[in-house]
Design a protein around this motif. Structure first.
Motif, PDB file in Angstrom:
ATOM      1  N   LEU A 114       0.831  -1.200   0.000  1.00  0.00           N
ATOM      2  CA  LEU A 114       0.000   0.000   0.000  1.00  0.00           C
ATOM      3  C   LEU A 114       0.862   1.245   0.000  1.00  0.00           C
ATOM      4  O   LEU A 114       1.794   1.366   0.805  1.00  0.00           O
ATOM      5  CB  LEU A 114      -0.929  -0.001   1.212  1.00  0.00           C
ATOM      6  CG  LEU A 114      -1.969  -1.130   1.259  1.00  0.00           C
ATOM      7  CD1 LEU A 114      -2.703  -1.106   2.591  1.00  0.00           C
ATOM      8  CD2 LEU A 114      -2.950  -1.011   0.110  1.00  0.00           C
ATOM      9  N   ASN A 115       0.559   2.176  -0.906  1.00  0.00           N
ATOM     10  CA  ASN A 115       1.291   3.438  -0.979  1.00  0.00           C
ATOM     11  C   ASN A 115       0.306   4.591  -0.796  1.00  0.00           C
ATOM     12  O   ASN A 115      -0.748   4.638  -1.429  1.00  0.00           O
ATOM     13  CB  ASN A 115       1.978   3.564  -2.341  1.00  0.00           C
ATOM     14  CG  ASN A 115       2.980   4.701  -2.370  1.00  0.00           C
ATOM     15  OD1 ASN A 115       4.046   4.611  -1.766  1.00  0.00           O
ATOM     16  ND2 ASN A 115       2.665   5.775  -3.082  1.00  0.00           N
ATOM     17  N   VAL A 116       0.640   5.506   0.109  1.00  0.00           N
ATOM     18  CA  VAL A 116      -0.254   6.632   0.398  1.00  0.00           C
ATOM     19  C   VAL A 116      -0.440   7.484  -0.857  1.00  0.00           C
ATOM     20  O   VAL A 116       0.526   7.875  -1.510  1.00  0.00           O
ATOM     21  CB  VAL A 116       0.304   7.503   1.541  1.00  0.00           C
ATOM     22  CG1 VAL A 116      -0.594   8.725   1.774  1.00  0.00           C
ATOM     23  CG2 VAL A 116       0.418   6.691   2.821  1.00  0.00           C
ATOM     24  N   VAL A 117      -1.684   7.747  -1.215  1.00  0.00           N
ATOM     25  CA  VAL A 117      -1.997   8.583  -2.374  1.00  0.00           C
ATOM     26  C   VAL A 117      -1.589  10.018  -2.050  1.00  0.00           C
ATOM     27  O   VAL A 117      -2.040  10.597  -1.058  1.00  0.00           O
ATOM     28  CB  VAL A 117      -3.502   8.514  -2.720  1.00  0.00           C
ATOM     29  CG1 VAL A 117      -3.843   9.532  -3.805  1.00  0.00           C
ATOM     30  CG2 VAL A 117      -3.869   7.113  -3.178  1.00  0.00           C
ATOM     31  N   ARG A 135      -4.880   4.222   8.997  1.00  0.00           N
ATOM     32  CA  ARG A 135      -4.054   3.010   9.009  1.00  0.00           C
ATOM     33  C   ARG A 135      -4.738   1.930   8.192  1.00  0.00           C
ATOM     34  O   ARG A 135      -5.952   1.907   8.051  1.00  0.00           O
ATOM     35  CB  ARG A 135      -3.840   2.527  10.441  1.00  0.00           C
ATOM     36  CG  ARG A 135      -3.051   3.504  11.303  1.00  0.00           C
ATOM     37  CD  ARG A 135      -2.865   2.958  12.703  1.00  0.00           C
ATOM     38  NE  ARG A 135      -2.110   1.705  12.699  1.00  0.00           N
ATOM     39  CZ  ARG A 135      -1.890   0.950  13.780  1.00  0.00           C
ATOM     40  NH1 ARG A 135      -2.403   1.326  14.950  1.00  0.00           N
ATOM     41  NH2 ARG A 135      -1.180  -0.148  13.702  1.00  0.00           N
ATOM     42  N   GLY A 136      -3.919   1.011   7.633  1.00  0.00           N
ATOM     43  CA  GLY A 136      -4.474  -0.112   6.888  1.00  0.00           C
ATOM     44  C   GLY A 136      -5.058   0.304   5.552  1.00  0.00           C
ATOM     45  O   GLY A 136      -4.745   1.357   5.000  1.00  0.00           O
ATOM     46  N   MET A 137      -5.934  -0.536   5.006  1.00  0.00           N
ATOM     47  CA  MET A 137      -6.537  -0.280   3.702  1.00  0.00           C
ATOM     48  C   MET A 137      -7.547   0.854   3.772  1.00  0.00           C
ATOM     49  O   MET A 137      -8.321   0.943   4.708  1.00  0.00           O
ATOM     50  CB  MET A 137      -7.241  -1.543   3.191  1.00  0.00           C
ATOM     51  CG  MET A 137      -6.329  -2.670   2.818  1.00  0.00           C
ATOM     52  SD  MET A 137      -7.255  -4.042   2.121  1.00  0.00           S
ATOM     53  CE  MET A 137      -5.949  -5.227   1.868  1.00  0.00           C
ATOM     54  N   SER A 138      -7.518   1.711   2.765  1.00  0.00           N
ATOM     55  CA  SER A 138      -8.512   2.776   2.639  1.00  0.00           C
ATOM     56  C   SER A 138      -8.365   3.377   1.254  1.00  0.00           C
ATOM     57  O   SER A 138      -7.426   3.072   0.520  1.00  0.00           O
ATOM     58  CB  SER A 138      -8.301   3.852   3.711  1.00  0.00           C
ATOM     59  OG  SER A 138      -7.195   4.660   3.393  1.00  0.00           O
ATOM     60  N   HIS A 139      -9.303   4.253   0.885  1.00  0.00           N
ATOM     61  CA  HIS A 139      -9.232   4.912  -0.416  1.00  0.00           C
ATOM     62  C   HIS A 139      -8.042   5.850  -0.498  1.00  0.00           C
ATOM     63  O   HIS A 139      -7.704   6.358  -1.580  1.00  0.00           O
ATOM     64  CB  HIS A 139     -10.526   5.700  -0.669  1.00  0.00           C
ATOM     65  CG  HIS A 139     -10.713   6.863   0.252  1.00  0.00           C
ATOM     66  ND1 HIS A 139     -11.187   6.716   1.541  1.00  0.00           N
ATOM     67  CD2 HIS A 139     -10.449   8.183   0.086  1.00  0.00           C
ATOM     68  CE1 HIS A 139     -11.230   7.904   2.125  1.00  0.00           C
ATOM     69  NE2 HIS A 139     -10.786   8.819   1.261  1.00  0.00           N
ATOM     70  N   GLN A 140      -7.378   6.099   0.637  1.00  0.00           N
ATOM     71  CA  GLN A 140      -6.205   6.964   0.667  1.00  0.00           C
ATOM     72  C   GLN A 140      -4.929   6.217   0.265  1.00  0.00           C
ATOM     73  O   GLN A 140      -3.858   6.823   0.168  1.00  0.00           O
ATOM     74  CB  GLN A 140      -6.002   7.536   2.072  1.00  0.00           C
ATOM     75  CG  GLN A 140      -7.170   8.373   2.574  1.00  0.00           C
ATOM     76  CD  GLN A 140      -6.993   8.707   4.041  1.00  0.00           C
ATOM     77  OE1 GLN A 140      -6.572   7.869   4.843  1.00  0.00           O
ATOM     78  NE2 GLN A 140      -7.307   9.941   4.399  1.00  0.00           N
ATOM     79  N   LYS A 141      -5.029   4.925   0.055  1.00  0.00           N
ATOM     80  CA  LYS A 141      -3.858   4.098  -0.269  1.00  0.00           C
ATOM     81  C   LYS A 141      -4.003   3.501  -1.671  1.00  0.00           C
ATOM     82  O   LYS A 141      -5.069   3.041  -2.059  1.00  0.00           O
ATOM     83  CB  LYS A 141      -3.702   2.963   0.747  1.00  0.00           C
ATOM     84  CG  LYS A 141      -3.711   3.391   2.207  1.00  0.00           C
ATOM     85  CD  LYS A 141      -2.403   3.989   2.627  1.00  0.00           C
ATOM     86  CE  LYS A 141      -2.425   4.387   4.114  1.00  0.00           C
ATOM     87  NZ  LYS A 141      -2.549   3.230   4.993  1.00  0.00           N
ATOM     88  N   ARG A 142      -2.901   3.519  -2.407  1.00  0.00           N
ATOM     89  CA  ARG A 142      -2.837   2.915  -3.738  1.00  0.00           C
ATOM     90  C   ARG A 142      -2.176   1.545  -3.631  1.00  0.00           C
ATOM     91  O   ARG A 142      -1.135   1.384  -2.996  1.00  0.00           O
ATOM     92  CB  ARG A 142      -2.035   3.820  -4.667  1.00  0.00           C
ATOM     93  CG  ARG A 142      -1.740   3.262  -6.057  1.00  0.00           C
ATOM     94  CD  ARG A 142      -2.926   3.322  -6.964  1.00  0.00           C
ATOM     95  NE  ARG A 142      -3.386   4.692  -7.176  1.00  0.00           N
ATOM     96  CZ  ARG A 142      -4.462   4.998  -7.893  1.00  0.00           C
ATOM     97  NH1 ARG A 142      -5.195   4.037  -8.431  1.00  0.00           N
ATOM     98  NH2 ARG A 142      -4.842   6.259  -8.037  1.00  0.00           N
ATOM     99  N   ASN A 143      -2.757   0.522  -4.253  1.00  0.00           N
ATOM    100  CA  ASN A 143      -2.185  -0.814  -4.236  1.00  0.00           C
ATOM    101  C   ASN A 143      -1.088  -0.951  -5.287  1.00  0.00           C
ATOM    102  O   ASN A 143      -1.289  -0.621  -6.456  1.00  0.00           O
ATOM    103  CB  ASN A 143      -3.264  -1.859  -4.530  1.00  0.00           C
ATOM    104  CG  ASN A 143      -4.166  -2.122  -3.363  1.00  0.00           C
ATOM    105  OD1 ASN A 143      -3.816  -2.829  -2.430  1.00  0.00           O
ATOM    106  ND2 ASN A 143      -5.362  -1.522  -3.392  1.00  0.00           N
ATOM    107  N   ILE A 144       0.064  -1.428  -4.848  1.00  0.00           N
ATOM    108  CA  ILE A 144       1.100  -1.875  -5.782  1.00  0.00           C
ATOM    109  C   ILE A 144       1.092  -3.392  -5.709  1.00  0.00           C
ATOM    110  O   ILE A 144       1.517  -3.997  -4.722  1.00  0.00           O
ATOM    111  CB  ILE A 144       2.488  -1.318  -5.415  1.00  0.00           C
ATOM    112  CG1 ILE A 144       2.463   0.208  -5.391  1.00  0.00           C
ATOM    113  CG2 ILE A 144       3.531  -1.808  -6.415  1.00  0.00           C
ATOM    114  CD1 ILE A 144       3.775   0.846  -4.958  1.00  0.00           C
TER     115      ILE A 144
END
Length: 336
Positions: A161-164, A179-188
Motif C-alpha cells: 500500500l502506498n499513500v496517495v 491506518r491499513g486499507m482505505s481509499h487513501q492508499k494505492r495498491n502496488i
C-alpha cells in the motif's frame, strides 16, 4: 593541476580566435566529447538502428525515403498521411535542442539516484527542465517494463500500500491518513516466484478486488504454480479462477507448513527503500517511478559501461509521448 592547464590552453585558443573559428572549435570539442563518452558516433548509430518500417504518426507501413534533415538523419515520407519524419521523430532527441551526450549524462544521473538539482547541474540545464526530462524518461521506462514475466513453481504474492499523494495541489478539508486499507492508499500489486521473477503493477485504491487481481495475474501465474499468500478475502476467488494450489497463511500467523511471506516482504522493503528517496511522489506518476524501479531491477549491472550503453540506446530509440507543452510551469504544479 592538469585540469587548470587544460582550461588555460582552451581559454588562450578561444581568446585569440575569430567568431567563426570559435564555432568550429566548439563543434570539434563537442564531437570529441561525444566520441569520448560513447566510443562511437552515437547519433549515426542511433539513426542506423532506427526501425523505419512504419510511420510514427499513423503507423502505416507504406513509407519511402525522403532525403535527410540538417543533422544528417534519414527522413521518410508516409504515403498514407503524407507526413514526413526522421530517424529520431517521436524520440527524446526530437523534442530537444540539447546534444545526445547531455541526455546520456542525464539518464546516467537518473539511474544513480541523483536529485533534480544535481542532475541539472551535471547536464547544464534548469531544474524545471530537469523535472521535465525526468518524467519523459520515466514514462518511457514505464512502457518498456509494462509486460511482466510469466512466473513459475512457487509464487509468493501480496499487495504493498502506498499513500496517495498530490504534491502542489490544494485539497480542502484534507483527511488524516488512516491506518491499513482505505481509499487513501494505492495498491502496488506484487508477486515473486522462487526464481526471483517478479510481477509489479500499480493498481486501484482501497481494498483490491479479485477481478482486478485476476486481470493482472491471469497470464502471469499458470495453473501449475503453487501460490503462497495471506488470507485476504479477495484471494479466495482469485485462486479458484487461477486454478492453482494455494498455501493460505492464516491471519495472525507467520508461516504454514514451512512456508512464509519473507520473500514478498523483502520485495516490499526494497520498493519502500527506492520510493523513500523520492519523497512526495505524485500518485499520477507512481507507475512511471515503478517503471524505473523495475528497469533497474532487470538491468542490475546498469553501472557497467557496455550495459549502460545498451540501456541508453533502448531509451533513446523508444517513442516518448510527453512533450514540454504537457507540463505546467506554475510553481504549485512543480511536483515530483
Amino acid at each position: 593541476m592538469e585540469d587548470k592547464m587544460f582550461n588555460d590552453i582552451i581559454d588562450s585558443i578561444i581568446n585569440n580566435a575569430s567568431d567563426d573559428e570559435i564555432e568550429i572549435i566548439r563543434e570539434k570539442l563537442n564531437n570529441h566529447l561525444i566520441n569520448h563518452i560513447y566510443d562511437t558516433n552515437i547519433h549515426e548509430e542511433l539513426s542506423n538502428n532506427y526501425d523505419s518500417s512504419f510511420c510514427p504518426h499513423c503507423q502505416n507501413k507504406h513509407i519511402i525515403k525522403y532525403g535527410k534533415d540538417n543533422k544528417g538523419n534519414q527522413r521518410y515520407l508516409c504515403k498514407e498521411c503524407l507526413k514526413t519524419f526522421s530517424s529520431i521523430t517521436g524520440s527524446l532527441l526530437s523534442y530537444t535542442k540539447k546534444q545526445p551526450y547531455q541526455w546520456f549524462e542525464y539518464i546516467q544521473s537518473l539511474f544513480n539516484g541523483d536529485t533534480l538539482a544535481r542532475s541539472a547541474a551535471i547536464v547544464g540545464i534548469s531544474e524545471q527542465t530537469s523535472l521535465v526530462w525526468r518524467h519523459k524518461i520515466l514514462s518511457i521506462l514505464a512502457t518498456l517494463t509494462d509486460d511482466d514475466p510469466v512466473l513459475s513453481d512457487t509464487v509468493y504474492l501480496d499487495e504493498k500500500l502506498n499513500v496517495v499523494s498530490h504534491p502542489g495541489k490544494h485539497i480542502e478539508n484534507k483527511e488524516k491518513v488512516k491506518r491499513g486499507m482505505s481509499h487513501q492508499k494505492r495498491n502496488i500489486v506484487c508477486a515473486i516466484d522462487q526464481h526471483n521473477n517478479k510481477v509489479i503493477q500499480v493498481s486501484e485504491t482501497g481494498r483490491i478486488h479479485s477481478k482486478e487481481l485476476y486481470k493482472i495475474y491471469k497470464d502471469k501465474i499458470p495453473s501449475t504454480c503453487q501460490v503462497v499468500s495471506d488470507s485476504l478475502r479477495s484471494y479466495h476467488k482469485l485462486m479458484k479462477d487461477l486454478k492453482v494450489k494455494w498455501v493460505k497463511i492464516p491471519s495472525g500467523k507467520k508461516e504454514k507448513d514451512g512456508y512464509t511471506l519473507k520473500k514478498i516482504n523483502d520485495l516490499h522493503s526494497s520498493i519502500d527503500l527506492f520510493l523513500y528517496k523520492y519523497r512526495g511522489i505524485s500518485d499520477k506518476y507512481l507507475r512511471n517511478y515503478m517503471g524505473l524501479y523495475k528497469y533497474k531491477d532487470q538491468h542490475n549491472k546498469y553501472y557497467q559501461k557496455k550495459v549502460f550503453l545498451h540501456i541508453f540506446k533502448e531509451i533513446i530509440n523508444s517513442l516518448c509521448a510527453l512533450k514540454f507543452s504537457d507540463f505546467k510551469y506554475d510553481s504549485k504544479f512543480f511536483a515530483i
